[in-house]
Design a protein around this motif. Structure first.
Motif, PDB file in Angstrom:
ATOM      1  N   THR A  98     -26.814  29.542  34.177  1.00 44.25           N
ATOM      2  CA  THR A  98     -27.260  29.405  32.789  1.00 44.25           C
ATOM      3  C   THR A  98     -28.775  29.345  32.724  1.00 44.25           C
ATOM      4  OG1 THR A  98     -25.235  28.178  32.292  1.00 44.25           O
ATOM      5  CG2 THR A  98     -27.013  28.042  30.672  1.00 44.25           C
ATOM      6  N   CYS A  99     -29.371  28.673  33.700  1.00 43.42           N
ATOM      7  CA  CYS A  99     -30.833  28.601  33.792  1.00 43.42           C
ATOM      8  C   CYS A  99     -31.424  29.999  33.966  1.00 43.42           C
ATOM      9  CB  CYS A  99     -31.220  27.697  34.963  1.00 43.42           C
ATOM     10  SG  CYS A  99     -32.996  27.550  35.240  1.00 43.42           S
ATOM     11  N   LEU A 100     -30.812  30.815  34.833  1.00 47.42           N
ATOM     12  CA  LEU A 100     -31.293  32.182  35.043  1.00 47.42           C
ATOM     13  C   LEU A 100     -31.116  33.029  33.785  1.00 47.42           C
ATOM     14  CD1 LEU A 100     -30.121  33.035  38.683  1.00 47.42           C
ATOM     15  CD2 LEU A 100     -32.329  32.172  37.902  1.00 47.42           C
ATOM     16  N   ALA A 101     -30.018  32.786  33.050  1.00 49.54           N
ATOM     17  CA  ALA A 101     -29.797  33.508  31.789  1.00 49.54           C
ATOM     18  C   ALA A 101     -30.871  33.135  30.775  1.00 49.54           C
ATOM     19  CB  ALA A 101     -28.410  33.201  31.232  1.00 49.54           C
ATOM     20  N   GLN A 102     -31.191  31.831  30.677  1.00 48.05           N
ATOM     21  CA  GLN A 102     -32.252  31.401  29.766  1.00 48.05           C
ATOM     22  C   GLN A 102     -33.586  32.018  30.179  1.00 48.05           C
ATOM     23  OE1 GLN A 102     -34.072  27.467  29.932  1.00 48.05           O
ATOM     24  NE2 GLN A 102     -33.679  27.172  27.743  1.00 48.05           N
ATOM     25  N   LEU A 103     -33.869  32.013  31.475  1.00 48.36           N
ATOM     26  CA  LEU A 103     -35.096  32.618  32.003  1.00 48.36           C
ATOM     27  C   LEU A 103     -35.194  34.081  31.562  1.00 48.36           C
ATOM     28  CD1 LEU A 103     -36.339  32.324  35.682  1.00 48.36           C
ATOM     29  CD2 LEU A 103     -36.140  34.559  34.624  1.00 48.36           C
ATOM     30  N   PHE A 104     -34.089  34.823  31.723  1.00 51.73           N
ATOM     31  CA  PHE A 104     -34.085  36.239  31.355  1.00 51.73           C
ATOM     32  C   PHE A 104     -34.346  36.428  29.865  1.00 51.73           C
ATOM     33  CE2 PHE A 104     -31.610  39.703  29.458  1.00 51.73           C
ATOM     34  CZ  PHE A 104     -32.271  40.794  30.013  1.00 51.73           C
ATOM     35  N   PHE A 105     -33.629  35.703  29.015  1.00 51.33           N
ATOM     36  CA  PHE A 105     -33.763  35.912  27.572  1.00 51.33           C
ATOM     37  C   PHE A 105     -35.149  35.512  27.068  1.00 51.33           C
ATOM     38  CE2 PHE A 105     -29.045  35.960  27.579  1.00 51.33           C
ATOM     39  CZ  PHE A 105     -28.876  37.163  26.907  1.00 51.33           C
ATOM     40  N   ILE A 106     -35.687  34.401  27.576  1.00 52.85           N
ATOM     41  CA  ILE A 106     -37.006  33.963  27.120  1.00 52.85           C
ATOM     42  C   ILE A 106     -38.057  35.002  27.476  1.00 52.85           C
ATOM     43  CG2 ILE A 106     -38.861  32.290  27.536  1.00 52.85           C
ATOM     44  CD1 ILE A 106     -36.712  30.112  27.644  1.00 52.85           C
ATOM     45  N   HIS A 107     -38.089  35.426  28.743  1.00 51.30           N
ATOM     46  CA  HIS A 107     -39.123  36.367  29.172  1.00 51.30           C
ATOM     47  C   HIS A 107     -38.894  37.767  28.603  1.00 51.30           C
ATOM     48  CE1 HIS A 107     -41.133  33.447  31.587  1.00 51.30           C
ATOM     49  NE2 HIS A 107     -40.107  33.262  32.399  1.00 51.30           N
ATOM     50  N   ALA A 108     -37.648  38.184  28.460  1.00 46.70           N
ATOM     51  CA  ALA A 108     -37.367  39.502  27.876  1.00 46.70           C
ATOM     52  C   ALA A 108     -37.797  39.550  26.409  1.00 46.70           C
ATOM     53  CB  ALA A 108     -35.880  39.836  28.009  1.00 46.70           C
ATOM     54  N   LEU A 109     -37.514  38.481  25.671  1.00 44.87           N
ATOM     55  CA  LEU A 109     -37.912  38.436  24.261  1.00 44.87           C
ATOM     56  C   LEU A 109     -39.434  38.357  24.114  1.00 44.87           C
ATOM     57  CD1 LEU A 109     -35.066  36.097  22.990  1.00 44.87           C
ATOM     58  CD2 LEU A 109     -35.431  38.468  22.281  1.00 44.87           C
ATOM     59  N   GLN A 110     -40.102  37.642  25.037  1.00 47.26           N
ATOM     60  CA  GLN A 110     -41.562  37.629  25.039  1.00 47.26           C
ATOM     61  C   GLN A 110     -42.112  39.047  25.216  1.00 47.26           C
ATOM     62  OE1 GLN A 110     -41.851  34.593  28.260  1.00 47.26           O
ATOM     63  NE2 GLN A 110     -43.606  33.880  27.097  1.00 47.26           N
TER      64      GLN A 110
END
Length: 316
Positions: A98-110
């Motif tokens: 879940t942490c890796l998923a959050q990492l992906f979405f935050i940086h991808a949206l940035q």
């Protein structure tokens, strides 16, 4: 007494501690962040309601603004729930995947936000430097392709980050000194060689943020040259006025982005200061964007006033 060397093999959970050194204040820090999230969600939802409804706003700039609003809502949704759970309910644990998923979405949206800002700068360049061809160049199909390219670029490049983290198996700690799963904060937990991860992080950052910033700067230099060549003072002021909102959003996004990016890798900033500023960088632009663009546009201001007056009238 000998120190015990602790290590974790393929950890299933991680611990997010929030803001190091300010844990005793986190409960109260959560309230201003919650208020910023509410402003961001309300402002961007209003934009997503107004822009499709108002035919006069069916222009490239406002279509990009609607996409930016959707991206900002996604960014708030990715970071705020867990961050506020940490601050208010001491919910520190998080599944590693879940942490890796959050990492992906935050940086991808940035990265998507950066691409949209580049598209908006290109739109302003065409509108001011070649106004007669503006609608023929930025057709609906071209706008759609631009947004697809922005989304694919962010997804593919940022997707490398969690994939490379998954190849790491041994970690010296599972405690992340952050309020969300930031790439370098997670990578630094590893007890293995992380040079590939660091290099990839720099590559993604410079390929997206660096590339976009350079071309946005070039666009505005060309815009200013074109505006200064105008003979009428009123025409120059009008042209500058159409760019002020974009310049403000551009500056606040990239200044905070590069501070967060470099301080985590090369700087010696106090952890609490870095994490506060990196969180502000994620949450403040989504709150400011609808305010900045809404204040500058009469149609949006009028529609917002109608919405609130209608709600006020229905309550009486």
């Amino acid at each position: 007494m000998a120190s015990i060397n602790m290590s974790y093999l393929n950890p299933r959970t991680v611990i997010l501690i929030g803001i190091p050194g300010l844990q005793h204040m986190q409960f109260w820090i959560g309230f201003p962040f919650f208020a910023v999230c509410l402003v961001a969600l309300l402002g961007n939802i209003i934009l997503l309601i107004i822009i499709p409804m108002e035919r006069s706003l069916h222009q490239p700039m406002y279509i990009f603004l609607a996409v930016l609003a959707a991206t900002d809502i996604g960014l708030c949704a990715a970071i705020a729930p867990k961050m506020l759970a940490i601050f208010w309910f001491r919910s520190y644990s998080m599944a590693f995947d879940t942490c890796l998923a959050q990492l992906f979405f935050i940086h991808a949206l940035q990265c998507m936000e950066s691409g949209i800002l580049l598209a908006m700068a290109f739109d302003r360049y065409i509108a001011i430097c070649d106004p007669l061809r503006h609608t023929s160049i930025l057709t609906p199909s071209i706008l759609g392709r631009m947004m697809v390219i922005v989304a694919i670029r962010a997804t593919v490049l940022v997707g490398l980050l969690p994939i490379l983290i998954k190849r790491l198996h041994l970690f010296h700690s599972t405690i992340i000194a952050h309020s969300y799963c930031e790439h370098m904060a997670v990578v630094k937990l590893a007890a293995e060689d992380i040079r590939v991860n660091k290099t990839c992080g720099l590559f993604v950052g410079f390929t997206i943020l660096g590339f976009d910033m350079i071309f946005i700067l070039i666009s505005y230099i060309l815009i200013f040259q074109a505006v200064l060549r105008l003979h009428q003072k009123e025409a120059r002021l009008k042209a500058f006025n159409t760019c002020t909102a974009h310049i403000f959003v551009f500056l606040e996004f990239y200044i905070l982005a590069f501070f967060s990016f470099f301080s985590h890798r090369f700087g010696h900033v106090v952890p609490s200061t870095h994490i506060l500023l990196s969180t502000i960088y994620l949450l403040v632009p989504p709150a400011l964007n609808p305010i900045v663009y809404g204040v500058k546009n009469k149609v949006i201001r009028k529609r917002v006033a109608q919405i609130f007056l209608l709600n006020h009238g229905s309550q009486q």
